[in-house]
Scaffold this motif. Structure first.
Motif, PDB file in Angstrom:
ATOM      1  N   VAL A 144      33.776   8.229  58.604  1.00 32.25           N
ATOM      2  CA  VAL A 144      33.069   8.079  59.881  1.00 32.25           C
ATOM      3  C   VAL A 144      32.461   6.687  59.970  1.00 32.25           C
ATOM      4  CG1 VAL A 144      31.055   8.843  61.184  1.00 32.25           C
ATOM      5  CG2 VAL A 144      32.614  10.523  60.226  1.00 32.25           C
ATOM      6  N   VAL A 145      31.804   6.249  58.908  1.00 35.08           N
ATOM      7  CA  VAL A 145      31.151   4.942  58.928  1.00 35.08           C
ATOM      8  C   VAL A 145      32.187   3.845  59.160  1.00 35.08           C
ATOM      9  CG1 VAL A 145      29.983   3.243  57.471  1.00 35.08           C
ATOM     10  CG2 VAL A 145      29.172   5.602  57.534  1.00 35.08           C
ATOM     11  N   MET A 146      33.305   3.940  58.503  1.00 31.73           N
ATOM     12  CA  MET A 146      34.305   2.890  58.639  1.00 31.73           C
ATOM     13  C   MET A 146      34.855   2.837  60.063  1.00 31.73           C
ATOM     14  SD  MET A 146      37.624   2.133  56.333  1.00 31.73           S
ATOM     15  CE  MET A 146      38.714   3.371  56.968  1.00 31.73           C
ATOM     16  N   ILE A 147      35.282   3.969  60.564  1.00 37.50           N
ATOM     17  CA  ILE A 147      35.904   3.975  61.901  1.00 37.50           C
ATOM     18  C   ILE A 147      34.887   3.569  62.960  1.00 37.50           C
ATOM     19  CG2 ILE A 147      36.961   5.462  63.639  1.00 37.50           C
ATOM     20  CD1 ILE A 147      38.261   7.006  61.385  1.00 37.50           C
ATOM     21  N   GLU A 148      33.673   4.121  62.858  1.00 42.68           N
ATOM     22  CA  GLU A 148      32.664   3.790  63.872  1.00 42.68           C
ATOM     23  C   GLU A 148      32.320   2.315  63.827  1.00 42.68           C
ATOM     24  OE1 GLU A 148      29.191   6.146  64.172  1.00 42.68           O
ATOM     25  OE2 GLU A 148      30.294   7.952  64.705  1.00 42.68           O
ATOM     26  N   THR A 149      32.199   1.745  62.631  1.00 47.80           N
ATOM     27  CA  THR A 149      31.832   0.333  62.528  1.00 47.80           C
ATOM     28  C   THR A 149      32.846  -0.538  63.264  1.00 47.80           C
ATOM     29  OG1 THR A 149      30.883   0.788  60.383  1.00 47.80           O
ATOM     30  CG2 THR A 149      31.250  -1.513  60.931  1.00 47.80           C
ATOM     31  N   ILE A 150      34.127  -0.219  63.057  1.00 47.48           N
ATOM     32  CA  ILE A 150      35.170  -1.013  63.701  1.00 47.48           C
ATOM     33  C   ILE A 150      35.008  -0.976  65.225  1.00 47.48           C
ATOM     34  CG2 ILE A 150      37.650  -1.114  64.121  1.00 47.48           C
ATOM     35  CD1 ILE A 150      37.934  -0.081  61.178  1.00 47.48           C
ATOM     36  N   PHE A 151      34.714   0.213  65.760  1.00 49.03           N
ATOM     37  CA  PHE A 151      34.600   0.324  67.211  1.00 49.03           C
ATOM     38  C   PHE A 151      33.258  -0.190  67.734  1.00 49.03           C
ATOM     39  CE2 PHE A 151      38.131   3.142  66.486  1.00 49.03           C
ATOM     40  CZ  PHE A 151      38.944   2.876  67.566  1.00 49.03           C
TER      41      PHE A 151
ATOM     42  N   LEU B  83      25.038   3.906  63.797  1.00 49.68           N
ATOM     43  CA  LEU B  83      25.592   4.516  62.587  1.00 49.68           C
ATOM     44  C   LEU B  83      24.615   5.508  61.976  1.00 49.68           C
ATOM     45  CD1 LEU B  83      27.487   1.774  60.558  1.00 49.68           C
ATOM     46  CD2 LEU B  83      28.406   3.820  61.622  1.00 49.68           C
ATOM     47  N   VAL B  84      23.368   5.080  61.836  1.00 53.12           N
ATOM     48  CA  VAL B  84      22.369   5.965  61.219  1.00 53.12           C
ATOM     49  C   VAL B  84      22.208   7.228  62.060  1.00 53.12           C
ATOM     50  CG1 VAL B  84      19.933   6.210  60.680  1.00 53.12           C
ATOM     51  CG2 VAL B  84      21.146   4.126  60.043  1.00 53.12           C
ATOM     52  N   ILE B  85      22.061   7.046  63.386  1.00 49.53           N
ATOM     53  CA  ILE B  85      21.823   8.209  64.248  1.00 49.53           C
ATOM     54  C   ILE B  85      23.016   9.161  64.216  1.00 49.53           C
ATOM     55  CG2 ILE B  85      21.545   8.948  66.649  1.00 49.53           C
ATOM     56  CD1 ILE B  85      19.961   6.335  67.088  1.00 49.53           C
ATOM     57  N   THR B  86      24.221   8.618  64.350  1.00 47.90           N
ATOM     58  CA  THR B  86      25.373   9.513  64.433  1.00 47.90           C
ATOM     59  C   THR B  86      25.673  10.184  63.098  1.00 47.90           C
ATOM     60  OG1 THR B  86      26.851   7.647  64.058  1.00 47.90           O
ATOM     61  CG2 THR B  86      26.497   8.299  66.331  1.00 47.90           C
ATOM     62  N   VAL B  87      25.507   9.456  61.997  1.00 53.26           N
ATOM     63  CA  VAL B  87      25.831  10.072  60.702  1.00 53.26           C
ATOM     64  C   VAL B  87      24.792  11.134  60.345  1.00 53.26           C
ATOM     65  CG1 VAL B  87      25.971   9.669  58.228  1.00 53.26           C
ATOM     66  CG2 VAL B  87      27.199   8.185  59.789  1.00 53.26           C
ATOM     67  N   VAL B  88      23.516  10.794  60.497  1.00 55.93           N
ATOM     68  CA  VAL B  88      22.477  11.774  60.173  1.00 55.93           C
ATOM     69  C   VAL B  88      22.551  12.952  61.139  1.00 55.93           C
ATOM     70  CG1 VAL B  88      19.994  12.176  60.071  1.00 55.93           C
ATOM     71  CG2 VAL B  88      20.959  10.072  59.131  1.00 55.93           C
TER      72      VAL B  88
ATOM     73  N   TRP C 268      29.086   8.601  70.511  1.00 58.23           N
ATOM     74  CA  TRP C 268      29.740   8.645  69.197  1.00 58.23           C
ATOM     75  C   TRP C 268      29.280   9.797  68.307  1.00 58.23           C
ATOM     76  CZ3 TRP C 268      33.997   6.250  67.612  1.00 58.23           C
ATOM     77  CH2 TRP C 268      34.482   5.234  68.442  1.00 58.23           C
ATOM     78  N   LEU C 269      28.189  10.450  68.673  1.00 61.73           N
ATOM     79  CA  LEU C 269      27.743  11.603  67.882  1.00 61.73           C
ATOM     80  C   LEU C 269      28.831  12.684  67.800  1.00 61.73           C
ATOM     81  CD1 LEU C 269      25.368  12.679  66.282  1.00 61.73           C
ATOM     82  CD2 LEU C 269      24.467  13.701  68.358  1.00 61.73           C
ATOM     83  N   PRO C 270      29.494  13.001  68.917  1.00 61.76           N
ATOM     84  CA  PRO C 270      30.541  14.027  68.847  1.00 61.76           C
ATOM     85  C   PRO C 270      31.655  13.672  67.869  1.00 61.76           C
ATOM     86  CG  PRO C 270      30.004  13.546  71.109  1.00 61.76           C
ATOM     87  CD  PRO C 270      29.288  12.539  70.288  1.00 61.76           C
ATOM     88  N   PHE C 271      31.992  12.387  67.811  1.00 62.02           N
ATOM     89  CA  PHE C 271      33.044  11.978  66.878  1.00 62.02           C
ATOM     90  C   PHE C 271      32.625  12.284  65.442  1.00 62.02           C
ATOM     91  CE2 PHE C 271      34.587   8.651  63.999  1.00 62.02           C
ATOM     92  CZ  PHE C 271      35.947   8.908  64.072  1.00 62.02           C
TER      93      PHE C 271
END
Lengths: 303, 367
Positions: A228-235, A93-98, A179-182
């Protein structure tokens, strides 16, 4: 499921409730299918979690009471897998969001080849997890055949045996790459929807590039980031293929997350009862996370 | 406070030149309005002054200093945007104090300046709201307040009233005029609304396709348009343009023959024209009135009665439609034949190149 029920709590009651009773029979078929769809597996999992059920030993049967659960909780592997799950989800999460935010701002600039660059940056999202993991395992991170190993040798360094020495880091890198592209995609559209005049007004007010980013762009991205955080967390809670293909949960239990632990219980140790207990715990965990996430995100989206 | 000088300012996007050499002097405390049809470059010109667009060539001087290469924040200007561009996640107070905060002004002073601006704009009760909780007019005032607190040398406005409804626009016009007087600041204002231009400006700059067509006071532009474009652009309803031919010239003016054989004498300089030259005769709608002895014959097509004004659309004998503006409520009915008396002194003659022949006497209010 859990997320759906939690959102419906946050939504204020409709004013046209008077119409609901007459619509119930019409809604029933669709709701019924959904109910069966979600309830049957859940009930079966609950059922099995209280049974002695071993695929290799049909003689062991009958009710197990809470044995499956107590074995699970006293198993040190379980707590490690729980921690691994959180570490994996949190790091990615941290890597993809930042990273996604920075890349989104970068790709929003005009530069030659922008279209192609955007396409390439988004492409990893279309690679299926098993393939992505295999590519990283054999073509990138392999100490002998891998690109990273060649680079290291070319620089006169010892190649790193990624999956043996830094298994969790390796899995995090692979999943982040996927997940970075997402995150980039969602955040880029958000950045593009930012009113240019706001940035210009900030420039007139004396904001430099950093001040513009922190005072204007970042607040504007807040909603997109929470989505982004919500969807990624679920997956990310259910990451399995990448671990299965690369480390198989090892070495030891270094990369065993909850999903992989359940798999190992059920199909490597053939203990369906124990796996079901793990599954119930995973459902509880996902629900707790979803509850808080949806609550905070819904609050964010209302703004 | 501040003067602005533009010297041969040009702007090109690749091979396309959108601003084609603008020279302009703006005096201290002047209220200058840029008008023109959409796409004429007025907003680009304003954004070049603001520093948001680069100047391709030419010099921009503020208080005599060349500022082409100075960043937008350091030019000492403040800009009010068409969309207001308020920061949506900040309260009104923080919106207004943002520039001061970035400049490192201490909190007490920031609060003092914001409170002062809020007092001028009557925004006191709204300081702790966010922009989306405000009405259009209040947002507009916040945007102005944001520029006031910076105490700029020049205020720039980019069509600030175009998102407001008509009633509010009228109110804000008065407020802006009051503000201009109270702050005694130089203001540059872009609009396509000629009412805004006519009512607020000390000086109007009419632009078309990146070229300044005419600079002057509102009444100068109205009574002495330099060319066909300005004549047609300033004034509502539009000036009637009739093709004609010069019948004869003498010291008292130019006699023009228009369709239907009517002859109208305009007291304009005749040094550069001769009998027989094709010209365009510009007649303001209020420079005509129905009169049995009128020069132009026609039939009333439509009568628009606005109460205080009546607009007659008259088809002339050659098929051209002219608009006549009459004071009060007129009883003329459609399909009624009329003759129109034209006041030659209020007419304009444009030569073949579209340039106006200067009037022999200036209008007293158009210095």
């Amino acid at each position: 499921m859990s997320s759906a029920s939690a959102t419906s709590v946050a939504v204020p009651p409709r004013s046209d409730t008077s119409r609901t009773p007459s619509m119930m029979p019409l809604l029933a078929p669709a709701v019924g299918v959904l109910l069966i769809w979600s309830i049957v597996p859940l009930v079966m999992t609950v059922w099995f979690s209280f049974k002695n059920y071993n695929l290799m030993d049909p003689t062991v049967s009958g009710w197990a009471g809470i044995d499956n659960y107590s074995y699970l909780i006293t198993d040190p592997d379980f707590w490690v897998s729980l921690l691994n799950t959180l570490v994996l989800v949190g790091s990615v999460l941290v890597i993809t969001v930042v990273g996604g935010t920075l890349l989104a701002v970068l790709f929003d600039q005009n530069f030659p080849g922008q279209g192609v660059a955007r396409l390439l940056a988004i492409a990893p999202f279309f690679v299926m997890p098993t393939v992505a993991a295999l590519i990283w395992k054999n073509l990138m991170m392999h100490p002998i055949y891998g690109v990273l190993g060649s680079v290291a040798r070319g620089l006169g360094m010892t190649p790193i045996d990624w999956f043996a020495d830094y298994p969790m880091v390796s899995v995090i890198i692979i999943v982040s790459w996927e997940w970075l592209p997402f995150a980039l995609l969602i955040l880029l559209t958000a950045v593009q929807s930012l009113d240019r005049e706001q940035l210009e007004a900030a420039r007139m007010d004396g904001a430099g590039a950093f001040a513009q980013f922190f005072y204007i762009t970042l607040p504007h991205l807040r909603r997109a980031i929470s989505v982004v955080v919500m969807i990624e967390t679920i997956f990310l809670l259910t990451i399995f293929a990448e671990i299965f293909v690369t480390t198989a949960g090892g070495p030891g239990n270094a990369t065993t997350n909850l999903a992989f632990l359940i798999y190992a219980r059920a199909l490597l140790q053939f203990d369906v009862g124990g796996a079901s207990a793990g599954g119930i715990v995973a459902i509880l965990l996902a629900n707790i996370v979803a509850f808080f996430l949806v609550r905070s995100v819904a609050r964010n989206l209302e703004v | 406070m501040a003067t602005l000088n533009l010297r041969n300012i040009r702007k090109s996007y690749g091979p396309v030149e959108t601003i084609k050499g603008v020279d302009l002097d703006i005096a201290d405390q002047e209220f200058v309005v840029f008008v023109g049809p959409s796409g004429c470059g007025k907003s680009t010109l304003l954004r070049m002054i603001a520093g948001l667009e680069e100047i391709t060539s030419g010099d921009l001087m503020i208080d005599g200093k060349r500022v082409n290469d100075v960043g937008p924040a350091d030019r000492g200007l403040a800009m009010v945007f068409q969309s207001y561009a308020l920061y949506p996640h900040m309260t009104v107070r923080n919106n207004m104090a943002f520039a001061l905060k970035l400049a490192g002004v201490p909190k007490e002073e920031r609060d003092r300046k914001v409170d002062e601006a809020a007092r001028i704009l009557q925004l006191g009760p709204y300081l702790d709201r966010t922009p989306k909780e405000l009405s259009g007019g209040q947002r507009q005032r916040v945007a102005i307040g944001r520029s006031i607190v910076r105490n700029p040398r020049v205020f720039l406005f980019d069509e600030p009233l175009s998102n407001l409804d008509a009633a509010l626009r009228g109110q804000m016009r008065i407020e802006l005029a009051r503000l201009h007087e109270e702050l005694a600041a130089t203001m540059v204002y872009v609009t396509h609304d000629q009412v805004e231009a006519m009512t607020m400006a000390d000086k109007i700059v009419v632009l078309q396709s990146g070229v300044v067509e005419q600079v002057g006071s509102p009444l100068e532009l109205y009574h002495h348009p330099a060319n066909l474009f300005v004549g047609g652009f300033i004034g509502s309803p539009r000036m009637n343009m009739l093709p004609g031919r010069i019948a004869h010239v003498d010291r008292t003016g130019v006699a023009v023959d228009v369709a239907g054989g009517a002859r109208i004498v305009v007291p304009a300089e005749s040094t550069n024209v001769a009998a027989g030259n094709p010209v365009t005769l510009g007649i303001r709608p209020e420079a005509m009135r129905p009169e049995p002895a009128g020069q132009l014959a026609g039939e009333v097509l439509l009568a628009e009665r606005l109460g205080g004004l009546t607009l007659l659309h008259v088809t002339l004998t050659d098929g051209q439609v002219v608009v006549v503006q009459l004071e009060g409520s007129d009883s003329t009915r459609p399909h009624q034949p009329v003759r129109l008396l034209v006041d030659g002194e209020a007419c304009h003659v444009f030569n073949e190149a579209g340039r106006a022949l200067p009037h022999l006497e200036r209008h007293p209010l158009a210095a």
